[in-house]
Motif scaffolding. Structure first.
Motif, PDB file in Angstrom:
ATOM      1  N   ASP A 221      -4.854   2.751  -0.720  1.00  0.00           N
ATOM      2  CA  ASP A 221      -3.694   2.891   0.161  1.00  0.00           C
ATOM      3  C   ASP A 221      -2.440   3.178  -0.678  1.00  0.00           C
ATOM      4  O   ASP A 221      -1.793   2.267  -1.202  1.00  0.00           O
ATOM      5  CB  ASP A 221      -3.534   1.575   0.960  1.00  0.00           C
ATOM      6  N   ARG A 222      -2.125   4.460  -0.805  1.00  0.00           N
ATOM      7  CA  ARG A 222      -1.000   4.884  -1.641  1.00  0.00           C
ATOM      8  C   ARG A 222       0.326   4.345  -1.085  1.00  0.00           C
ATOM      9  O   ARG A 222       1.188   3.908  -1.857  1.00  0.00           O
ATOM     10  CB  ARG A 222      -0.975   6.410  -1.739  1.00  0.00           C
ATOM     11  N   ASP A 223       0.492   4.372   0.251  1.00  0.00           N
ATOM     12  CA  ASP A 223       1.756   3.911   0.848  1.00  0.00           C
ATOM     13  C   ASP A 223       1.986   2.439   0.532  1.00  0.00           C
ATOM     14  O   ASP A 223       3.112   2.018   0.243  1.00  0.00           O
ATOM     15  CB  ASP A 223       1.727   4.117   2.366  1.00  0.00           C
ATOM     16  N   LEU A 224       0.914   1.690   0.618  1.00  0.00           N
ATOM     17  CA  LEU A 224       1.039   0.262   0.319  1.00  0.00           C
ATOM     18  C   LEU A 224       1.412   0.059  -1.154  1.00  0.00           C
ATOM     19  O   LEU A 224       2.282  -0.759  -1.485  1.00  0.00           O
ATOM     20  CB  LEU A 224      -0.272  -0.462   0.661  1.00  0.00           C
ATOM     21  N   ALA A 225       0.749   0.829  -2.024  1.00  0.00           N
ATOM     22  CA  ALA A 225       1.057   0.731  -3.457  1.00  0.00           C
ATOM     23  C   ALA A 225       2.535   1.056  -3.697  1.00  0.00           C
ATOM     24  O   ALA A 225       3.223   0.360  -4.450  1.00  0.00           O
ATOM     25  CB  ALA A 225       0.174   1.686  -4.246  1.00  0.00           C
ATOM     26  N   ASP A 226       3.010   2.106  -3.067  1.00  0.00           N
ATOM     27  CA  ASP A 226       4.421   2.496  -3.224  1.00  0.00           C
ATOM     28  C   ASP A 226       5.349   1.370  -2.767  1.00  0.00           C
ATOM     29  O   ASP A 226       6.334   1.032  -3.434  1.00  0.00           O
ATOM     30  CB  ASP A 226       4.714   3.761  -2.404  1.00  0.00           C
ATOM     31  N   ALA A 227       5.002   0.814  -1.607  1.00  0.00           N
ATOM     32  CA  ALA A 227       5.859  -0.226  -1.039  1.00  0.00           C
ATOM     33  C   ALA A 227       5.890  -1.465  -1.940  1.00  0.00           C
ATOM     34  O   ALA A 227       6.952  -2.054  -2.161  1.00  0.00           O
ATOM     35  CB  ALA A 227       5.359  -0.592   0.355  1.00  0.00           C
ATOM     36  N   ILE A 228       4.736  -1.840  -2.468  1.00  0.00           N
ATOM     37  CA  ILE A 228       4.695  -3.022  -3.355  1.00  0.00           C
ATOM     38  C   ILE A 228       5.530  -2.749  -4.611  1.00  0.00           C
ATOM     39  O   ILE A 228       6.323  -3.580  -5.045  1.00  0.00           O
ATOM     40  CB  ILE A 228       3.236  -3.373  -3.744  1.00  0.00           C
TER      41      ILE A 228
ATOM     42  N   PRO B  22      -7.006  -4.030   7.138  1.00  0.00           N
ATOM     43  CA  PRO B  22      -6.145  -2.875   6.868  1.00  0.00           C
ATOM     44  C   PRO B  22      -4.690  -3.281   7.067  1.00  0.00           C
ATOM     45  O   PRO B  22      -4.371  -4.038   7.992  1.00  0.00           O
ATOM     46  CB  PRO B  22      -6.591  -1.839   7.903  1.00  0.00           C
ATOM     47  N   PHE B  23      -3.821  -2.800   6.187  1.00  0.00           N
ATOM     48  CA  PHE B  23      -2.457  -3.312   6.198  1.00  0.00           C
ATOM     49  C   PHE B  23      -1.709  -2.981   7.496  1.00  0.00           C
ATOM     50  O   PHE B  23      -0.755  -3.658   7.873  1.00  0.00           O
ATOM     51  CB  PHE B  23      -1.681  -2.781   4.981  1.00  0.00           C
ATOM     52  N   SER B  24      -2.193  -1.959   8.182  1.00  0.00           N
ATOM     53  CA  SER B  24      -1.517  -1.534   9.423  1.00  0.00           C
ATOM     54  C   SER B  24      -1.487  -2.653  10.464  1.00  0.00           C
ATOM     55  O   SER B  24      -0.601  -2.701  11.316  1.00  0.00           O
ATOM     56  CB  SER B  24      -2.218  -0.311   9.991  1.00  0.00           C
ATOM     57  N   ILE B  25      -2.441  -3.572  10.373  1.00  0.00           N
ATOM     58  CA  ILE B  25      -2.483  -4.655  11.366  1.00  0.00           C
ATOM     59  C   ILE B  25      -1.220  -5.518  11.288  1.00  0.00           C
ATOM     60  O   ILE B  25      -0.732  -6.044  12.294  1.00  0.00           O
ATOM     61  CB  ILE B  25      -3.765  -5.499  11.215  1.00  0.00           C
TER      62      ILE B  25
ATOM     63  N   MET C 193     -14.823  -3.866   5.860  1.00  0.00           N
ATOM     64  CA  MET C 193     -15.026  -2.444   6.184  1.00  0.00           C
ATOM     65  C   MET C 193     -15.042  -2.234   7.686  1.00  0.00           C
ATOM     66  O   MET C 193     -14.505  -1.250   8.194  1.00  0.00           O
ATOM     67  CB  MET C 193     -16.316  -1.942   5.537  1.00  0.00           C
ATOM     68  N   LEU C 194     -15.659  -3.183   8.410  1.00  0.00           N
ATOM     69  CA  LEU C 194     -15.665  -3.058   9.884  1.00  0.00           C
ATOM     70  C   LEU C 194     -14.237  -3.135  10.417  1.00  0.00           C
ATOM     71  O   LEU C 194     -13.874  -2.444  11.366  1.00  0.00           O
ATOM     72  CB  LEU C 194     -16.537  -4.162  10.492  1.00  0.00           C
ATOM     73  N   ALA C 195     -13.428  -3.984   9.775  1.00  0.00           N
ATOM     74  CA  ALA C 195     -12.033  -4.103  10.205  1.00  0.00           C
ATOM     75  C   ALA C 195     -11.296  -2.785   9.979  1.00  0.00           C
ATOM     76  O   ALA C 195     -10.507  -2.345  10.808  1.00  0.00           O
ATOM     77  CB  ALA C 195     -11.349  -5.225   9.431  1.00  0.00           C
ATOM     78  N   ARG C 196     -11.587  -2.146   8.854  1.00  0.00           N
ATOM     79  CA  ARG C 196     -10.948  -0.853   8.581  1.00  0.00           C
ATOM     80  C   ARG C 196     -11.367   0.193   9.616  1.00  0.00           C
ATOM     81  O   ARG C 196     -10.641   1.129   9.902  1.00  0.00           O
ATOM     82  CB  ARG C 196     -11.317  -0.367   7.171  1.00  0.00           C
ATOM     83  N   LEU C 197     -12.580   0.012  10.138  1.00  0.00           N
ATOM     84  CA  LEU C 197     -13.061   0.959  11.170  1.00  0.00           C
ATOM     85  C   LEU C 197     -12.700   0.470  12.579  1.00  0.00           C
ATOM     86  O   LEU C 197     -13.161   1.014  13.580  1.00  0.00           O
ATOM     87  CB  LEU C 197     -14.586   1.132  11.046  1.00  0.00           C
TER      88      LEU C 197
END
Lengths: 445, 535
Positions: free
Chosen positions: B402-409, B352-355, B264-268
């Motif tokens: 994370d909807r975008d990630l779900a879509d991409a997978i 977070p996947f953005s990393i 959670m800290l990573a997400r923040l």
């Protein structure tokens, strides 16, 4: 809109029939749907090759369906009514031949009753003699039955009521069957009631048993003392013993009390006993301030037919069966059905007044039962798992245990927990609420 | 003994055991017996004492009914409930009546839409339909039942105190619940407080944090994770610095909690943690020439992750346990041949996947494809190639919503695990996933979607034509369950097409089943949905 859903529900022979009808009330399930000023009709696919033809006479509220169901109205009739209940507008269309024929036939029948065959003196004498013979034979049977039941009751009194809880169900069932054989179905009913008491409830069974035994005893004593009774009292006793009252006879009986009024349909109750469904409809005459109880019966061989809808106001004439206390009646003529009340009925203002009124009625007819009353400003409360109706003086009357939870909830929804004017059926130690009055409307629960 | 009790006693015991002593009877009964004595002498036969007792009982019963006094209730306070909101008008209630008439398999979804509409209109259900609605609401979810208890008004809420009260039970979330409630009540209370004010809710949680069990701590963190906010930062930082930062943890429960906090800290984007993570990972990102003919011609280069095959300063259990709360050892050697891959998998699940898009300098879709398709990240298990990071990516998408990630997978992979992403996928991605992978009859996929996810016009038509083909070839039989799904999501404007192609199939063996189970429910559902929308 012809009828409301709750009104249609009130004439359904069984809750399951209404449920099934509701499923058929989707317009597209019907192959044909039509409406005229006097009828609605439809065709719907069934399990057979041909569709069922369902029709309703909306003026006389009569139903006909070509399906083989013994329920009346059947699920198709109920479904058809529900289809039209939802329709705001549906333009009239010409009646198909099968509907027109039926309506014409019905109207013809009721307007031109079959002329009675001309009876010669010889035929009349023959018929009277046969009637007298039948009557005498029945009197012998009933007298024997009364003697047998008297001894049976005396046996109970001899060994004491404490023995009753130990008796097998056959003890009561056999005696009831003996009374049926003696053509005293009324007495059989009292004996069955005695057998149905919950003898496992130590606080209640004695009072209930004692009251039923007392009423049977009084009836038997009255029968034995019948020579000293007035003809009307005699008639009442005969009815209680088991003599049938002919609806057909009452339709044409000019001596019977008949009252033209606007009759509110206060409530409808179905009670199933063995194979017989007893249908009770309570009416209240707004102008005459009279009550009437209309009974209908249904069996597996004869469908229950009740065309009255709860909450409606029937403009017509109610005729009473002769009795020391006129209670049971029939709707002899009906000219109109309304849904609003224009005059405030007469209410009892407290339980004390209602009970005193009941005692007055009981003085006339000690076996009186299922008598409706109106009482104002009562509130439904729950104490120790029991529902009560509390009057303006905080006196409470228990609500009959079999009063359904749903009805109690409907009461709360309509009243908002406050005081309301209601119709109830008084059953000795408890009441069954029938419905609520509000302004110009009556709502059956 | 009172006179009345005497009458009852002889009735109970019977005249064989108790002789009647008339003097002990109430005077009114005595008088009656005397007055009617001549009648008895004339008519009575059989057992005189028993007959007399029956008469006594008759009089006694008559008098005792009259003597009964009514009970009074003085302590009852009448509360008249009056509604302030208006009741629904007839057109609204007519739609409800229409819904009631539908078969159960399309009824519930329509009912949910209808109650939402009534709530939006700020109206109340008319009294005569309240009980029906309460009854039907039993089959709906908790949120819908909550809405129902609002739209039935104060009178309806009064009814719920007696009727179906267990099904509509509302936990009274008073402050006492936090101190004395059971686990579910306390979690509900925390969630409620979060909705009111995240910081205050976390202050409350902080007060009792140390006394909470390990599993409770984890449960509260999971609640927090669903709607993580910046306001949660200070709470998480405090927990992390006070107990977990730099600590080596062996206990499984504690490790899960630490991982959750770190995630959670990573997400923040908690700087002290993320700078260590970023710099650590960055060392293993290398630029290579892209593969493929065009990329070769264009001399395109791309970043990849090159992991060591053995542990080093960063990729070692001890360090990563202290940093992120990862397992000290590779717990799945069957899937992860080399330990660093095991911990990279843990990173993929926790960060977070953005990393990854940032570190690899690629789009989300490219990163997903890279993780799922690159041969370096495939492992052979029981003769099958497995994408070793797939589960972690799915877990991450679900945990972070994370909807975008779900879509991409879903665009790259398909199996039962990816199916778990169905509720999360965007509508176009979901439809693409179903069509590309031929999952048109996979009911559970559709049922997982929200009833608001109405199919697009083209997808609705595609479903109809494909299902017809399947019917024709005997691979599909139109059933009630499928009808329910189609009725729920089918696009209204595609109905004309459906009706037209259905008509062309009249007379076929399966037409009746199609008509009853699919066509009719869809038609009814569309009509009612349209009526609800126009209210």
């Amino acid at each position: 809109m012809l009828f409301t859903e709750s009104q249609i529900e009130s004439i359904a022979p069984k809750p399951a029939a209404f449920k099934a009808g509701r499923k058929l009330s989707v317009g597209n399930k019907w192959l044909v749907l039509g409406k005229s000023e006097r009828a609605v009709w439809g065709q719907i696919s069934g399990s057979g090759k041909n569709p069922y033809f369902t029709q309703i006479d909306v003026q006389d509220r009569a139903y006909k369906c070509s399906c083989p169901s013994r329920q009346f109205p059947c699920k198709h009739g109920l479904g058809l009514m529900l289809v039209f209940a939802q329709m705001e507008t549906k333009t009239d269309s010409p009646e198909p031949e099968w509907v027109e024929d039926w309506i014409v036939k019905r109207r013809g029948k009721s307007n031109n009753p079959k002329p009675e065959e001309e009876r010669t003196e010889e035929i009349i004498a023959k018929s009277d003699a046969a009637k007298l013979k039948r009557h005498n034979e029945r009197m012998i049977l009933v007298n024997n039955g009364v003697d047998e039941l008297t001894l049976w009751l005396q046996d109970i009194a001899r060994v004491g009521l404490l023995e009753l809880p130990n008796k097998p169900t056959t003890y009561f069932a056999n005696m009831a069957a003996r009374m049926v054989d003696a053509k005293a179905a009324g007495l059989a009913g009292w004996v069955k009631m005695l057998g149905k008491i919950d003898y496992s409830n130590p606080e209640k069974w004695y009072d209930e048993a004692s009251e039923i035994i007392s009423k049977i005893n009084l009836l038997l004593r009255s029968w034995k003392n019948r020579d000293a009774l007035s003809p009307l009292y005699m008639q009442t006793i005969k009815n209680l013993i088991g003599w049938n009252q002919s609806k057909k006879g009452l339709m044409t009986d000019k001596t019977a009390t008949a009252i033209q009024d606007d009759w509110i349909v206060l409530g409808i109750e179905n009670e199933v006993e063995e194979d017989i469904t007893i249908n009770r409809t309570w009416l209240y005459g707004i102008v005459s301030n009279r009550f009437a109880l209309v009974l209908n019966f249904g069996s597996p061989y004869a469908p229950l037919i009740n065309t009255m809808m709860a909450n409606s106001v029937i403009v017509g004439e109610v005729a009473y069966f002769p009795s020391i206390h006129e209670q049971r009646g029939i709707v002899r003529t009906e000219t109109e059905v309304k849904w609003k009340i224009y005059k405030r009925p007469v209410f009892h203002d407290k339980w004390e007044s209602l009970i005193n009124n009941h005692y007055e009625n009981e003085k006339l007819n000690p076996w009186i039962n299922n008598q409706p009353y109106l009482i104002s400003q009562v509130v439904l409360i729950k104490k120790e798992r029991q529902w009560y109706l509390m009057d303006s003086e905080q006196s409470v009357m228990p609500v009959e245990l079999k009063f359904s939870e749903r009805k109690a909830m409907n009461w709360l929804l309509f009243s908002g927990g406050g005081r309301v004017d209601v119709a109830v059926v008084y059953r000795g130690k408890s009441v069954v609420p029938l419905g609520i009055f509000s302004n110009d409307k009556y709502t059956a629960l | 003994m009172t006179d009345n009790k005497y009458a009852k006693e002889i009735a109970l015991l019977g005249v064989d055991r108790r002789k009647i002593n008339e003097d002990k009877l109430p005077s009114a009964i005595r008088a009656k017996l005397k007055a009617t004595a001549h009648l008895k002498n004339q008519k009575q036969a059989g057992q005189p004492d028993a007959a007399k007792l029956l008469d006594i009982m008759t009089y006694h019963s008559y008098y005792s009914r009259r003597g009964t006094r009514l009970r009074k209730v003085d302590d009852y306070k009448i509360e008249q409930i009056d509604e302030t909101k208006p009741y629904c008008e007839k057109p609204v209630m007519d739609v409800f009546a229409e819904i009631v008439r539908q078969d159960y398999h399309v009824r519930n979804e329509l009912l949910k839409s209808w109650i939402k509409k009534v709530e939006q209109r700020n109206e109340l259900v008319t009294a005569e339909k309240v009980l029906d609605l309460i009854d039907m609401g039993v089959a709906l979810d908790k949120e819908s039942r909550k809405t129902i208890s609002k739209i039935i008004g104060l009178r309806g809420q009064q009814v719920l105190k007696y009727y179906k009260k267990d099904q509509y039970k509302v936990i009274n979330l008073s402050n006492d619940i936090w101190l004395e409630g059971n686990r579910n009540e306390r979690r509900a209370f925390y969630l409620k407080k979060r909705k009111e004010n995240v910081s205050l809710a976390n202050d409350l949680l902080m007060e009792s944090w140390k006394s909470e069990s390990q599993s409770e701590q984890l449960a509260f963190l999971k609640i927090m994770s669903v709607d993580l906010e910046v306001a949660d930062f200070s709470f998480l930082e405090r927990i992390y610095t006070s107990k977990y930062e730099g600590e080596l943890i062996n206990k499984k429960g504690l490790l899960s909690t630490k991982l959750m906090v770190c995630s959670m800290l990573a997400r923040l984007d908690y700087a002290p943690l993320m700078s260590a993570v970023r710099s650590g990972l960055d060392d293993y990102i290398h630029q290579v020439r892209s593969s493929g003919l065009i990329n070769t011609i264009l001399a395109k280069k791309s970043n990849i992750i090159q992991l060591p095959q053995t542990q080093d300063d960063f990729w070692n259990g001890d360090y990563l346990n202290r940093l992120m709360g990862f397992d000290i050892k590779n717990m799945n050697i069957k899937l992860f041949d080399f330990d660093p891959y095991y911990w990279l998998n843990s990173f993929i699940g926790a960060l977070p996947f953005s990393i990854w898009t940032e570190l690899l300098g690629r789009s989300r879709e490219e990163v997903v494809r890279y993780f799922l398709r690159d041969t370096a990240f495939q492992s052979k298990v029981s003769g099958q190639n497995i994408a070793i990071f797939q589960d972690s990516m799915i877990f991450n998408a679900i945990a972070t919503n994370d909807r975008d990630l779900a879509d991409a997978i879903s665009n790259v992979a398909q199996d039962d695990d990816v199916n778990m992403l169905a509720p999360l996928m965007s509508q176009p991605a979901f439809e693409r996933y179903v069509m590309n992978n031929r999952l048109r009859t996979e009911l559970s996929l559709f049922e997982a979607r929200s009833s608001e996810d109405i199919w697009s016009l083209s997808f609705s038509k595609n479903m109809v034509s494909e299902l017809f083909d399947m019917c024709k070839s005997g691979r599909f039989i139109p059933n009630v369950k499928f009808g329910r799904v189609m009725a729920r999501y089918f696009h209204g404007e595609a109905f004309g097409y459906l009706a037209e192609v259905s008509k062309a199939q009249e007379g076929t063996q399966w037409y009746n089943a199609w008509l009853i189970n699919v066509l009719e429910p869809i038609r009814q559902s569309i009509l009612i949905r349209q009526r609800i929308n126009t209210l």
